[in-house]
Design a protein around this motif. Structure first.
Motif, PDB file in Angstrom:
ATOM      1  N   LEU A 200       0.856  -1.186   0.000  1.00  0.00           N
ATOM      2  CA  LEU A 200       0.000   0.000   0.000  1.00  0.00           C
ATOM      3  C   LEU A 200       0.893   1.237   0.000  1.00  0.00           C
ATOM      4  CD1 LEU A 200      -2.965   1.013   0.283  1.00  0.00           C
ATOM      5  CD2 LEU A 200      -2.634   0.941   2.751  1.00  0.00           C
ATOM      6  N   CYS A 201       0.771   2.041  -1.043  1.00  0.00           N
ATOM      7  CA  CYS A 201       1.630   3.215  -1.179  1.00  0.00           C
ATOM      8  C   CYS A 201       0.816   4.473  -0.932  1.00  0.00           C
ATOM      9  CB  CYS A 201       2.222   3.282  -2.583  1.00  0.00           C
ATOM     10  SG  CYS A 201       3.178   1.833  -3.032  1.00  0.00           S
ATOM     11  N   GLU A 202       1.049   5.111   0.196  1.00  0.00           N
ATOM     12  CA  GLU A 202       0.422   6.409   0.448  1.00  0.00           C
ATOM     13  C   GLU A 202       1.304   7.445  -0.238  1.00  0.00           C
ATOM     14  OE1 GLU A 202       0.177   6.776   4.701  1.00  0.00           O
ATOM     15  OE2 GLU A 202      -1.303   5.183   4.878  1.00  0.00           O
TER      16      GLU A 202
ATOM     17  N   TRP B 257      10.012   6.851  -5.655  1.00  0.00           N
ATOM     18  CA  TRP B 257       8.856   5.953  -5.780  1.00  0.00           C
ATOM     19  C   TRP B 257       9.100   4.917  -6.882  1.00  0.00           C
ATOM     20  CZ3 TRP B 257       5.470   4.998  -2.256  1.00  0.00           C
ATOM     21  CH2 TRP B 257       5.060   5.990  -1.352  1.00  0.00           C
ATOM     22  N   GLN B 258       9.687   5.380  -7.997  1.00  0.00           N
ATOM     23  CA  GLN B 258       9.940   4.452  -9.108  1.00  0.00           C
ATOM     24  C   GLN B 258      10.927   3.362  -8.688  1.00  0.00           C
ATOM     25  OE1 GLN B 258      11.138   7.338 -12.079  1.00  0.00           O
ATOM     26  NE2 GLN B 258       9.136   7.209 -13.115  1.00  0.00           N
ATOM     27  N   ASP B 259      11.953   3.752  -7.952  1.00  0.00           N
ATOM     28  CA  ASP B 259      12.928   2.766  -7.495  1.00  0.00           C
ATOM     29  C   ASP B 259      12.264   1.751  -6.557  1.00  0.00           C
ATOM     30  OD1 ASP B 259      15.685   1.752  -7.172  1.00  0.00           O
ATOM     31  OD2 ASP B 259      15.357   2.360  -5.080  1.00  0.00           O
ATOM     32  N   LEU B 260      11.353   2.253  -5.724  1.00  0.00           N
ATOM     33  CA  LEU B 260      10.635   1.363  -4.814  1.00  0.00           C
ATOM     34  C   LEU B 260       9.811   0.330  -5.600  1.00  0.00           C
ATOM     35  CD1 LEU B 260       9.658   0.550  -1.970  1.00  0.00           C
ATOM     36  CD2 LEU B 260       7.887   2.300  -2.179  1.00  0.00           C
ATOM     37  N   MET B 261       9.201   0.759  -6.695  1.00  0.00           N
ATOM     38  CA  MET B 261       8.418  -0.174  -7.526  1.00  0.00           C
ATOM     39  C   MET B 261       9.309  -1.306  -8.043  1.00  0.00           C
ATOM     40  SD  MET B 261       5.442   0.968  -7.318  1.00  0.00           S
ATOM     41  CE  MET B 261       5.101   2.369  -6.268  1.00  0.00           C
ATOM     42  N   ARG B 262      10.504  -0.941  -8.473  1.00  0.00           N
ATOM     43  CA  ARG B 262      11.439  -1.967  -8.987  1.00  0.00           C
ATOM     44  C   ARG B 262      11.856  -2.912  -7.857  1.00  0.00           C
ATOM     45  NH1 ARG B 262      13.619   2.860 -11.403  1.00  0.00           N
ATOM     46  NH2 ARG B 262      12.777   3.033 -13.519  1.00  0.00           N
ATOM     47  N   GLN B 263      12.150  -2.353  -6.710  1.00  0.00           N
ATOM     48  CA  GLN B 263      12.528  -3.202  -5.557  1.00  0.00           C
ATOM     49  C   GLN B 263      11.393  -4.138  -5.174  1.00  0.00           C
ATOM     50  OE1 GLN B 263      14.375  -1.620  -2.020  1.00  0.00           O
ATOM     51  NE2 GLN B 263      14.851   0.287  -3.063  1.00  0.00           N
ATOM     52  N   ALA B 264      10.172  -3.609  -5.205  1.00  0.00           N
ATOM     53  CA  ALA B 264       9.004  -4.402  -4.796  1.00  0.00           C
ATOM     54  C   ALA B 264       8.814  -5.596  -5.729  1.00  0.00           C
ATOM     55  CB  ALA B 264       7.753  -3.529  -4.788  1.00  0.00           C
ATOM     56  N   ALA B 265       8.941  -5.351  -7.027  1.00  0.00           N
ATOM     57  CA  ALA B 265       8.768  -6.442  -7.995  1.00  0.00           C
ATOM     58  C   ALA B 265       9.854  -7.493  -7.807  1.00  0.00           C
ATOM     59  CB  ALA B 265       8.789  -5.888  -9.417  1.00  0.00           C
ATOM     60  N   ASP B 266      11.076  -7.046  -7.590  1.00  0.00           N
ATOM     61  CA  ASP B 266      12.190  -7.988  -7.381  1.00  0.00           C
ATOM     62  C   ASP B 266      11.958  -8.850  -6.146  1.00  0.00           C
ATOM     63  OD1 ASP B 266      13.487  -7.076  -9.573  1.00  0.00           O
ATOM     64  OD2 ASP B 266      14.936  -5.823  -8.494  1.00  0.00           O
ATOM     65  N   LEU B 267      11.427  -8.226  -5.112  1.00  0.00           N
ATOM     66  CA  LEU B 267      11.212  -8.938  -3.856  1.00  0.00           C
ATOM     67  C   LEU B 267      10.092  -9.975  -3.981  1.00  0.00           C
ATOM     68  CD1 LEU B 267      11.749  -9.253  -0.796  1.00  0.00           C
ATOM     69  CD2 LEU B 267      10.244  -7.306  -0.403  1.00  0.00           C
ATOM     70  N   GLY B 268       9.095  -9.677  -4.803  1.00  0.00           N
ATOM     71  CA  GLY B 268       7.992 -10.621  -4.963  1.00  0.00           C
ATOM     72  C   GLY B 268       6.628 -10.029  -4.615  1.00  0.00           C
ATOM     73  N   VAL B 269       6.563  -8.702  -4.460  1.00  0.00           N
ATOM     74  CA  VAL B 269       5.258  -8.056  -4.274  1.00  0.00           C
ATOM     75  C   VAL B 269       4.447  -8.289  -5.545  1.00  0.00           C
ATOM     76  CG1 VAL B 269       4.085  -5.819  -4.056  1.00  0.00           C
ATOM     77  CG2 VAL B 269       6.108  -6.300  -2.668  1.00  0.00           C
ATOM     78  N   LEU B 270       3.156  -8.602  -5.385  1.00  0.00           N
ATOM     79  CA  LEU B 270       2.306  -8.887  -6.539  1.00  0.00           C
ATOM     80  C   LEU B 270       1.421  -7.699  -6.916  1.00  0.00           C
ATOM     81  CD1 LEU B 270       1.158 -12.443  -5.426  1.00  0.00           C
ATOM     82  CD2 LEU B 270       2.861 -11.904  -7.176  1.00  0.00           C
ATOM     83  N   GLN B 271       0.876  -7.051  -5.903  1.00  0.00           N
ATOM     84  CA  GLN B 271      -0.076  -5.979  -6.178  1.00  0.00           C
ATOM     85  C   GLN B 271       0.328  -4.720  -5.433  1.00  0.00           C
ATOM     86  OE1 GLN B 271      -4.207  -6.879  -5.857  1.00  0.00           O
ATOM     87  NE2 GLN B 271      -4.046  -8.621  -7.246  1.00  0.00           N
ATOM     88  N   ILE B 272       0.180  -3.578  -6.110  1.00  0.00           N
ATOM     89  CA  ILE B 272       0.394  -2.323  -5.396  1.00  0.00           C
ATOM     90  C   ILE B 272      -0.876  -1.494  -5.438  1.00  0.00           C
ATOM     91  CG2 ILE B 272       2.886  -2.174  -5.724  1.00  0.00           C
ATOM     92  CD1 ILE B 272       1.984   0.070  -7.862  1.00  0.00           C
ATOM     93  N   HIS B 273      -1.079  -0.769  -4.372  1.00  0.00           N
ATOM     94  CA  HIS B 273      -2.261   0.058  -4.216  1.00  0.00           C
ATOM     95  C   HIS B 273      -1.795   1.487  -4.064  1.00  0.00           C
ATOM     96  CE1 HIS B 273      -4.255  -3.756  -3.718  1.00  0.00           C
ATOM     97  NE2 HIS B 273      -3.239  -4.074  -2.954  1.00  0.00           N
ATOM     98  N   LEU B 274      -2.099   2.286  -5.069  1.00  0.00           N
ATOM     99  CA  LEU B 274      -1.650   3.676  -5.042  1.00  0.00           C
ATOM    100  C   LEU B 274      -2.737   4.485  -4.382  1.00  0.00           C
ATOM    101  CD1 LEU B 274      -0.279   3.571  -8.657  1.00  0.00           C
ATOM    102  CD2 LEU B 274       1.080   3.559  -6.551  1.00  0.00           C
ATOM    103  N   SER B 275      -2.408   4.950  -3.189  1.00  0.00           N
ATOM    104  CA  SER B 275      -3.421   5.552  -2.353  1.00  0.00           C
ATOM    105  C   SER B 275      -2.894   6.870  -1.816  1.00  0.00           C
ATOM    106  CB  SER B 275      -3.743   4.551  -1.234  1.00  0.00           C
ATOM    107  OG  SER B 275      -4.653   5.084  -0.321  1.00  0.00           O
ATOM    108  N   GLY B 276      -3.544   7.374  -0.780  1.00  0.00           N
ATOM    109  CA  GLY B 276      -3.101   8.633  -0.202  1.00  0.00           C
ATOM    110  C   GLY B 276      -3.607   8.751   1.210  1.00  0.00           C
TER     111      GLY B 276
ATOM    112  N   ILE C 249       1.487  -7.871   3.968  1.00  0.00           N
ATOM    113  CA  ILE C 249       1.255  -6.500   3.523  1.00  0.00           C
ATOM    114  C   ILE C 249       2.354  -5.574   4.031  1.00  0.00           C
ATOM    115  CG2 ILE C 249      -0.365  -4.544   3.588  1.00  0.00           C
ATOM    116  CD1 ILE C 249      -1.684  -6.930   2.423  1.00  0.00           C
ATOM    117  N   VAL C 250       2.736  -4.636   3.178  1.00  0.00           N
ATOM    118  CA  VAL C 250       3.651  -3.588   3.612  1.00  0.00           C
ATOM    119  C   VAL C 250       3.045  -2.247   3.202  1.00  0.00           C
ATOM    120  CG1 VAL C 250       5.067  -3.713   1.504  1.00  0.00           C
ATOM    121  CG2 VAL C 250       6.078  -2.855   3.627  1.00  0.00           C
TER     122      VAL C 250
END
Lengths: 404, 100
Positions: free
Chosen positions: A44-46, A76-95, A279-280
């Motif tokens: 979950l990305c606030e 944020w973009q770097d975090l997306m790459r790290q998340a995919a590498d780690l094995g995160v499947l879904q991201i929720h762009l929130s606030g 969840i993170v």
């Protein structure tokens, strides 16, 4: 749940993001352990705490982060790459409202490129058709639009924003015209619980595939406003009965996810599917949390993605290990046969209501404080509603921050 | 209010040509070494048999054709395989995971 033998496709009992499961039991524990063993499945990305709406049950912390402290596009973009590498499947762009960031498209672009299933959780009032179309073209998979009520005047009053509903309907229509799947998220409380049937009709008419009838969870702003928001037990039961019948009637047309108000539950919800398990949550400044309310637990420290890698924080971070698994538990959790079903409920609620995050969540009927808290809910829900403390920077300071 | 509902429940038959809508993804998870179905705010675990079926669901083959094909692979008769596939696909259609 309809039982079929053999069951070829089982749903993960792990909430993937903001959703808390109500009745989706873990159907296959082995699958769950495999899926969660080394990486979160949802992030979950606030993106920001800025929001044009001021809903008094906002899940953001009382101490909202300022715009000038938010992470950059590149971070944020770097975090997306790290998340995919780690094995995160879904991201929720929130606030806050994620569309308040002008670089939402740049973040979605990278998330889609690295194969993350991308979900936009939006209030929708500031979106344009051009932006929705651009986001779709970049690979956004799903849009979730929140509503405050289906009665425009009441929706305005709850959100502290004029003519919001009209704009949300317009955006929802664009989403469908552009061929994207739509979820309607409806946080439920005493000021809109009577609209539940109409909200379900509303979702069907807009062509949504899902609706979340999400009873407000009482942390942060909602805890501050509990006496204004808590529905009566009778009102809750009536709404729950309607939802159950609607689910059957709308099978194959609309999926209805319901989140119960846990003060009225017998057992606590498996909050976040278990601490540090699936969840993170990332705050606008880049703090990495096991749940969006975790910072309400005093005395804890949280790593920041600007200092360490996501994998390192997830696997070894102190905050994640503190309540991960079951070894931190006291009685009655420790010897409870539900300890790996609900993980003792919510740490944040245990802390908020008892002052000790290792206590059983008072939402559990086995907690010695359960009756007391159920009585508080009962009493507040039948008393006249207090005024809303609206969610805005500095708003909480004016109010009594200890509703207990 | 039922009259106002334009969308109808999808009924899967042996003539149905089943496919995933664009936002539902049959995903090979390289980290966990398993197949998953990714859907809005949900993740599903398909077993080996369902993966074999779902890989064939490209919107051109009928359920009957897919069942026929799998009788060879799984050495089972069509009257065992087809009802099982129909049940599974109906369940997935009700969850909004496949179109037919």
């Amino acid at each position: 749940m309809d039982e079929q033998t053999p069951k070829h496709v089982s749903e993960s009992g792990m909430p993937v993001g903001a959703r808390e499961t109500d009745d989706a039991p873990v159907e296959n524990q082995a699958n769950e352990e495999e899926a969660c063993a080394r990486a979160p499945i949802g992030m979950l990305c606030e993106l920001t705490h800025r929001c044009p709406l001021q809903c008094p049950y906002c899940s953001n912390p009382l101490d909202l982060e300022r715009a000038n402290t938010e992470m950059t596009t590149e971070q944020w973009q770097d975090l997306m790459r790290q998340a995919a590498d780690l094995g995160v499947l879904q991201i929720h762009l929130s606030g806050g409202e994620p569309a308040a960031r002008k670089d939402l498209e740049d973040i979605v672009k990278v998330a889609a490129e690295v194969g993350l299933y991308t979900n936009l959780i939006t209030a929708a009032v500031t979106l344009t058709r051009e932006r929705v179309e651009k986001l779709r073209d970049l690979g956004l998979d799903h849009v979730q639009i929140s509503i405050q009520d289906v009665e425009p005047g009441n929706a305005d009053k709850i959100s502290g924003y004029k003519n919001g509903l009209e704009k949300k309907i317009e955006v929802a229509k664009w989403v469908k015209e552009l061929g994207m799947p739509l979820t309607i998220n409806a946080p439920i409380h005493r000021h809109n619980i009577k609209s539940v049937p109409k909200m379900i009709d509303f979702a069907v008419e807009l062509g949504a595939g899902r609706i979340e009838i999400a009873h407000v969870q009482y942390y942060a702003w909602a805890l501050l406003n509990r006496a204004a928001l808590m529905p009566t037990r009778e009102g809750f039961n009536e709404a729950a009965k309607y939802v159950e019948a609607a689910r059957e009637r709308l099978k194959g047309i609309l999926v209805i996810d319901a989140v119960v108000p846990d003060y009225y539950a017998k057992y606590p919800k498996p909050c976040m599917g278990g601490w540090g398990r699936g969840i993170v949550n990332i705050t606008p400044q880049g703090r990495v949390l096991p749940c969006h309310a975790a910072e309400s637990i005093k005395g804890m420290e949280f790593d920041n993605i600007k200092d360490k890698k996501l994998a390192e924080i997830w696997l070894n971070g102190d905050a994640f290990n503190k309540y991960r698994g079951t070894s931190w538990m006291k009685e009655p959790c420790r010897s409870c046969d539900r300890k790996e079903v609900d993980y003792g409920g919510c740490r944040c609620q245990a802390f908020a209501l008892t002052g000790d995050a290792t206590n059983t969540d008072p939402a559990c009927s086995l907690s010695s404080l359960h009756e007391e808290w159920a009585n508080v809910a009962e009493k507040e829900s039948h008393a006249p509603s207090t005024d809303f403390v609206y969610r805005r920077v500095g708003g909480a300071k004016k109010a009594d921050t200890n509703p207990a | 209010m039922d009259e106002s509902i334009s969308k109808k429940r999808t009924v899967v038959t042996q003539e149905s040509r089943v496919a995933f809508p664009p936002h539902i993804k049959l995903h090979r998870d390289a980290v966990r070494q398993q197949w998953l179905i990714l859907a809005p705010e949900r993740v599903f675990h398909p077993d080996e048999i369902s993966v074999a079926v779902l890989k064939q669901c490209d919107g051109t083959r009928t359920v009957a054709e897919i069942a026929e094909k799998l009788t060879h692979e799984y050495q089972a008769t069509i009257d065992v395989i087809q009802p099982d596939i129909l049940d599974m696909l109906q369940d997935l259609a009700d969850k909004g995971l496949v179109d037919a």
